[in-house]
Design a protein around this motif. Structure first.
Motif, short mmCIF file in Angstrom:
data_model
loop_
_atom_site.label_atom_id
_atom_site.label_comp_id
_atom_site.label_asym_id
_atom_site.label_seq_id
_atom_site.Cartn_x
_atom_site.Cartn_y
_atom_site.Cartn_z
N GLY A 13 -14.34 1.79 42.82
CA GLY A 13 -13.75 0.75 43.67
C GLY A 13 -13.01 -0.31 42.85
O GLY A 13 -13.11 -0.34 41.62
N ILE A 14 -12.27 -1.15 43.54
CA ILE A 14 -11.45 -2.17 42.91
C ILE A 14 -11.77 -3.50 43.54
O ILE A 14 -11.79 -3.63 44.78
CB ILE A 14 -9.96 -1.85 43.10
CG1 ILE A 14 -9.64 -0.45 42.56
CG2 ILE A 14 -9.08 -2.92 42.44
CD1 ILE A 14 -8.34 0.11 43.07
N LYS A 24 0.81 -2.94 38.37
CA LYS A 24 1.60 -3.37 37.22
C LYS A 24 1.58 -2.29 36.14
O LYS A 24 0.57 -1.59 35.96
CB LYS A 24 1.04 -4.67 36.64
CG LYS A 24 1.17 -5.85 37.56
CD LYS A 24 0.55 -7.09 36.94
CE LYS A 24 0.64 -8.27 37.90
NZ LYS A 24 -0.07 -9.45 37.35
N ARG A 25 2.68 -2.20 35.41
CA ARG A 25 2.80 -1.20 34.34
C ARG A 25 1.79 -1.48 33.24
O ARG A 25 1.63 -2.62 32.79
CB ARG A 25 4.21 -1.23 33.78
CG ARG A 25 4.45 -0.16 32.74
CD ARG A 25 5.88 -0.10 32.34
NE ARG A 25 6.40 -1.44 32.07
CZ ARG A 25 7.56 -1.67 31.51
NH1 ARG A 25 8.32 -0.67 31.15
NH2 ARG A 25 7.96 -2.90 31.30
N PHE A 26 1.07 -0.46 32.83
CA PHE A 26 0.06 -0.46 31.77
C PHE A 26 -1.18 -1.28 32.10
O PHE A 26 -2.01 -1.52 31.22
CB PHE A 26 0.65 -0.96 30.43
CG PHE A 26 1.77 -0.12 29.92
CD1 PHE A 26 1.59 1.24 29.65
CD2 PHE A 26 3.03 -0.67 29.71
CE1 PHE A 26 2.63 2.02 29.19
CE2 PHE A 26 4.08 0.11 29.23
CZ PHE A 26 3.87 1.45 28.98
N TYR A 27 -1.38 -1.67 33.36
CA TYR A 27 -2.57 -2.45 33.70
C TYR A 27 -3.79 -1.54 33.69
O TYR A 27 -3.79 -0.46 34.29
CB TYR A 27 -2.45 -3.12 35.06
CG TYR A 27 -3.70 -3.88 35.43
CD1 TYR A 27 -3.96 -5.12 34.86
CD2 TYR A 27 -4.64 -3.33 36.30
CE1 TYR A 27 -5.12 -5.81 35.15
CE2 TYR A 27 -5.81 -4.02 36.60
CZ TYR A 27 -6.04 -5.25 36.02
OH TYR A 27 -7.19 -5.93 36.30
N ARG A 28 -4.83 -1.96 33.00
CA ARG A 28 -6.12 -1.27 33.00
C ARG A 28 -7.19 -2.32 33.18
O ARG A 28 -7.31 -3.24 32.38
CB ARG A 28 -6.36 -0.55 31.66
CG ARG A 28 -5.32 0.45 31.23
CD ARG A 28 -5.42 1.84 31.82
NE ARG A 28 -6.72 2.40 32.00
CZ ARG A 28 -7.40 3.12 31.13
NH1 ARG A 28 -6.90 3.37 29.94
NH2 ARG A 28 -8.57 3.61 31.42
N GLU A 29 -7.97 -2.19 34.22
CA GLU A 29 -9.08 -3.12 34.44
C GLU A 29 -10.10 -2.95 33.31
O GLU A 29 -10.29 -1.85 32.79
CB GLU A 29 -9.72 -2.84 35.80
CG GLU A 29 -10.66 -3.91 36.25
CD GLU A 29 -11.16 -3.66 37.67
OE1 GLU A 29 -12.23 -4.18 37.99
OE2 GLU A 29 -10.49 -2.96 38.44
N LYS A 30 -10.74 -4.03 32.93
CA LYS A 30 -11.68 -3.98 31.80
C LYS A 30 -12.76 -2.93 31.99
O LYS A 30 -13.18 -2.28 31.03
CB LYS A 30 -12.31 -5.35 31.57
CG LYS A 30 -11.34 -6.34 30.99
CD LYS A 30 -11.99 -7.67 30.72
CE LYS A 30 -10.94 -8.64 30.18
NZ LYS A 30 -11.49 -9.95 29.87
N THR A 31 -13.22 -2.72 33.22
CA THR A 31 -14.28 -1.73 33.46
C THR A 31 -13.77 -0.30 33.32
O THR A 31 -14.57 0.62 33.26
CB THR A 31 -14.88 -1.92 34.86
OG1 THR A 31 -13.85 -1.76 35.85
CG2 THR A 31 -15.52 -3.29 35.01
N ALA A 32 -12.45 -0.10 33.26
CA ALA A 32 -11.89 1.25 33.15
C ALA A 32 -11.38 1.55 31.75
O ALA A 32 -10.80 2.61 31.52
CB ALA A 32 -10.76 1.41 34.16
N GLN A 33 -11.58 0.67 30.81
CA GLN A 33 -11.05 0.84 29.45
C GLN A 33 -11.58 2.09 28.76
O GLN A 33 -10.88 2.66 27.93
CB GLN A 33 -11.34 -0.40 28.60
CG GLN A 33 -10.64 -1.66 29.06
CD GLN A 33 -9.13 -1.57 28.97
OE1 GLN A 33 -8.59 -1.03 28.02
NE2 GLN A 33 -8.45 -2.09 29.97
N GLY A 37 -6.46 7.46 30.45
CA GLY A 37 -5.34 6.97 31.24
C GLY A 37 -4.56 5.91 30.50
O GLY A 37 -5.02 5.32 29.52
N LEU A 38 -3.32 5.69 30.98
CA LEU A 38 -2.44 4.72 30.36
C LEU A 38 -2.12 3.53 31.26
O LEU A 38 -1.48 2.59 30.84
CB LEU A 38 -1.12 5.40 29.96
CG LEU A 38 -1.22 6.50 28.92
CD1 LEU A 38 0.13 7.19 28.74
CD2 LEU A 38 -1.71 5.95 27.60
N GLY A 39 -2.50 3.62 32.52
CA GLY A 39 -2.16 2.54 33.44
C GLY A 39 -0.76 2.66 34.00
O GLY A 39 -0.12 1.66 34.32
#
Length: 78
Positions: A13-14, A24-33, A37-39
């Motif tokens: 979930g988000i 947004k381009r290249f956005y990765r939530e901290k919990t998904a690091q 994936g590249l975002g």
């Protein structure tokens, strides 16, 4: 006026405060690091959908998953 396509998952979930950021381009939530994936996926999807005259929305609950709704114009082709 639009055709709706829903894509639903049962992932992590988000959080609502990230709904705009995920496109947004290249956005990765901290919990998904730690995940692969590249975002770029949602960024590219939103751009393609926008070029077609549509839009994308997300509904999500942390811990339960997400539902993306894609709306594309319902135009008759000649």
């Amino acid at each position: 006026m639009y055709v709706e396509i829903k894509i639903q998952d049962t992932g992590r979930g988000i959080a609502p405060e990230h709904f705009n950021d995920i496109f947004k381009r290249f956005y990765r939530e901290k919990t998904a690091q730690e995940d692969d994936g590249l975002g770029l996926g949602l960024y590219i999807a939103r751009n393609i959908i926008t070029l077609q005259g549509g839009y994308i929305m997300v509904r999500s609950t942390v811990g339960e998953g997400s539902c993306f709704s894609v709306f594309l114009p319902n135009q008759k082709r000649m």
